[in-house]
Design a protein around this motif. Structure first.
Motif, PDB file in Angstrom:
ATOM      1  N   LEU A 201       2.349   6.349  -7.096  1.00 31.95           N
ATOM      2  CA  LEU A 201       1.267   7.122  -7.708  1.00 31.95           C
ATOM      3  C   LEU A 201       1.522   8.616  -7.552  1.00 31.95           C
ATOM      4  CD1 LEU A 201      -1.142   5.916  -9.083  1.00 31.95           C
ATOM      5  CD2 LEU A 201      -2.486   6.381  -7.079  1.00 31.95           C
TER       6      LEU A 201
ATOM      7  N   MET B 194       1.192   3.998  -3.062  1.00 33.33           N
ATOM      8  CA  MET B 194       0.871   5.411  -2.810  1.00 33.33           C
ATOM      9  C   MET B 194       2.024   6.305  -3.278  1.00 33.33           C
ATOM     10  SD  MET B 194      -1.700   6.817  -1.447  1.00 33.33           S
ATOM     11  CE  MET B 194      -1.888   8.543  -1.751  1.00 33.33           C
ATOM     12  N   LYS B 195       3.246   5.882  -2.937  1.00 35.23           N
ATOM     13  CA  LYS B 195       4.408   6.715  -3.285  1.00 35.23           C
ATOM     14  C   LYS B 195       4.604   6.762  -4.806  1.00 35.23           C
ATOM     15  CE  LYS B 195       8.196   6.332  -0.938  1.00 35.23           C
ATOM     16  NZ  LYS B 195       9.328   5.674  -0.299  1.00 35.23           N
TER      17      LYS B 195
ATOM     18  N   THR C 203       0.849  -1.207   0.000  1.00 39.00           N
ATOM     19  CA  THR C 203       0.000   0.000   0.000  1.00 39.00           C
ATOM     20  C   THR C 203       0.876   1.246   0.000  1.00 39.00           C
ATOM     21  OG1 THR C 203      -1.579  -1.226   1.338  1.00 39.00           O
ATOM     22  CG2 THR C 203      -1.927   1.126   1.161  1.00 39.00           C
ATOM     23  N   LEU C 204       1.901   1.219   0.840  1.00 37.77           N
ATOM     24  CA  LEU C 204       2.799   2.382   0.943  1.00 37.77           C
ATOM     25  C   LEU C 204       3.517   2.621  -0.387  1.00 37.77           C
ATOM     26  CD1 LEU C 204       4.091   4.472   2.867  1.00 37.77           C
ATOM     27  CD2 LEU C 204       5.856   2.808   3.361  1.00 37.77           C
TER      28      LEU C 204
END
Lengths: 205, 294
Positions: free
Chosen positions: A193, A190-191, A186-187
């Motif tokens: 994106l 997110m980064k 997930t992390l």
């Protein structure tokens, strides 16, 4: 012997600038001053996108429309609290709409597990027509490209968290992955994106 | 999630927490509100999440839903206005109408009221104040936008630097991997016969005789209009390996995944800019003795 050149920066290409944030902020201020016309304009801009979001979360068209209606009534009530330093109007609306849709989804899940069946009916990328707004179309294509460029495992966990409101533990149970792996993915998603969409983000600011 | 985070990771954790995508046990490791640069990075993550629904297919917003929303809002406003008009309590006596004024017999002295002028002046004063306030708000908004844009530019720049460093690190890892792979061959490059200069080089060739890595140092910068060119002495004769320039300090590091068949020796010459089809210039370095390292 020529060493291979650096890969081109995907975000550095020339693109039409279409900032609408200042116009959006103006609309929200007018709404705060109880201007119903401004609420109509904001709906014309973002209603379709919010409806697609609610539909993606809930699956049922009628529920999606209710969520959009509630979201815009919330905008009417809370326009004074909008802070442009914290988020763009677009993101503010997305977060309000998502929050309402996820709340409704969770209360529905409490009694039944119909989400799976409904989600399969949701037109993920089914409709060939979209709003006749060039900015929205360009933004949609860019977001789709960058989402498609994410590794599938990262995209899946991000979408499960964002659109289905699943906690990291629930995602780990559903996918059979260790909890730490789910969090890391997930992390990373997110980064990546954030990096890939920096040109779009700049348009929002 | 690992326990080692850089600032960007911690900002991403905070943004994910604020979006409700991570639980408090992870977001506690995120940055705390307050730092301006951190706030800007957290906002970038938030905006990125806000862009996700743009990837969905959006049909035009239904006009019927628009009408429902506006009707609901109009109804709410009407209720609010009605609520303000207080009704008398049910048991209260109705208000007594004032007695009708008696007809005035004496002529009335007509006097122009000053209220309209006073009201207009007050309105103008309020408008002026409002305009000033709006101007200040707009100015603040502009400067805030400019600050955020500057921060985004700075972040982009840092990110590009990090990407470049990442690429360099990746290349170094590949080269180290090649140098320590089983069956790797090494060949020292020394000044050609009759040449006296401090340049040296070392060629590493992987066991597949295709991947290679060449490290050179001490080469003087090529003169104007000239360039260095690498040559392979192979079955097909002298095959060009391409031209290259040296970095400050005379350093050059070259690597590819192809080497001509039957390569026996490697030579570095000085050639006219753009390179030559066959070696024609001064021979700077040469090496031919391959030795197995591992």
């Amino acid at each position: 012997m020529q060493l291979p050149p650096n890969p081109a920066d995907p975000g550095s290409g020339s693109r039409p600038a279409a900032p609408r944030q200042s116009e959006d902020v103006g609309l929200v201020r007018r709404i705060a001053a109880r201007d119903q016309g401004a609420l109509g304009e904001l709906y014309d801009r973002y209603g379709g996108m919010l409806l697609a979001l609610a539909h993606r979360v809930l699956g049922a068209p009628s529920e999606a429309e209710e969520v959009v209606q509630e979201t815009f009534l919330q905008v009417w009530d809370k326009a004074r609290t909008y802070d442009p330093a914290r988020s763009s109007v677009s993101t503010w609306l997305v977060l309000l709409g998502r929050s309402r849709a996820i709340d409704r989804l969770r209360s529905r899940r409490a009694g039944e597990r119909a989400g799976e069946a409904l989600r399969t009916q949701s037109p993920k990328h089914a409709s060939p027509s979209g709003p006749a707004d060039v900015l929205f179309r360009e933004r949609r294509e860019r977001v789709r490209e960058e989402l498609a460029a994410l590794p599938l495992v990262q995209r899946d966990v991000l979408e499960m968290a964002f659109y289905e409101g699943l906690t990291q533990t629930e995602i780990a149970e559903r996918t059979g992955l260790p909890l730490g792996t789910v969090k890391t993915r997930t992390l990373l998603a997110m980064k990546k994106l954030r990096t890939a969409l920096r040109a779009e983000i700049r348009d929002l600011l | 999630v690992t326990d080692t985070f850089d600032a960007d990771d911690r900002d991403a954790l905070r943004a994910l927490g604020e979006l409700g995508l991570l639980g408090p046990e992870d977001t506690d490791r995120g940055t705390r509100p307050g730092d301006e640069a951190s706030e800007a990075r957290v906002r970038l993550h938030t905006e990125a999440a806000g862009l996700l629904p743009y990837g969905l297919d959006a049909a035009p917003a239904p006009a019927a839903l628009r009408s429902r929303i506006l009707a609901a809002v109009a109804g709410e406003e009407t209720m609010a206005v009605r609520g303000q008009a207080r009704r008398p309590p049910s048991g209260a006596r109705p208000p007594v109408s004032p007695p009708a004024p008696r007809a005035q017999v004496a002529p009335i002295l007509v006097r122009r009221s000053r209220w309209p002028t006073t009201l207009a002046a007050a309105l103008a004063f309020v408008c002026l104040g409002l305009a000033g306030w709006l101007f200040v708000q707009l100015d603040e908004q502009r400067s805030q936008t400019a600050r955020l844009r500057a921060q985004v530019r700075l972040l982009d720049q840092r990110e590009a630097e990090l990407e470049a460093m990442d690429e360099q690190l990746s290349a170094m890892r590949q080269n180290v991997g090649l140098m320590t792979s089983p069956g790797v061959l090494a060949c020292a490059l020394r000044p050609a016969e009759g040449e006296f200069h401090p340049a040296r080089g070392m060629l590493f060739v992987a066991a597949d005789h295709q991947h290679w890595y060449l490290s050179l140092k001490g080469l003087p910068p090529a003169s104007a209009g000239q360039t260095y060119q690498l040559w392979w002495d192979a079955d097909a004769g002298m095959v060009s390996g391409g031209t290259f320039v040296v970095a400050p300090g005379g350093v050059a590091q070259l690597a590819t995944a192809t080497m001509p068949r039957g390569t026996r020796a490697v030579v570095v010459t000085v050639e006219p800019a753009g390179g030559s089809p066959q070696p024609s210039g001064r021979q700077m370095l040469a090496g031919s003795e391959m030795q197995r390292l591992l």
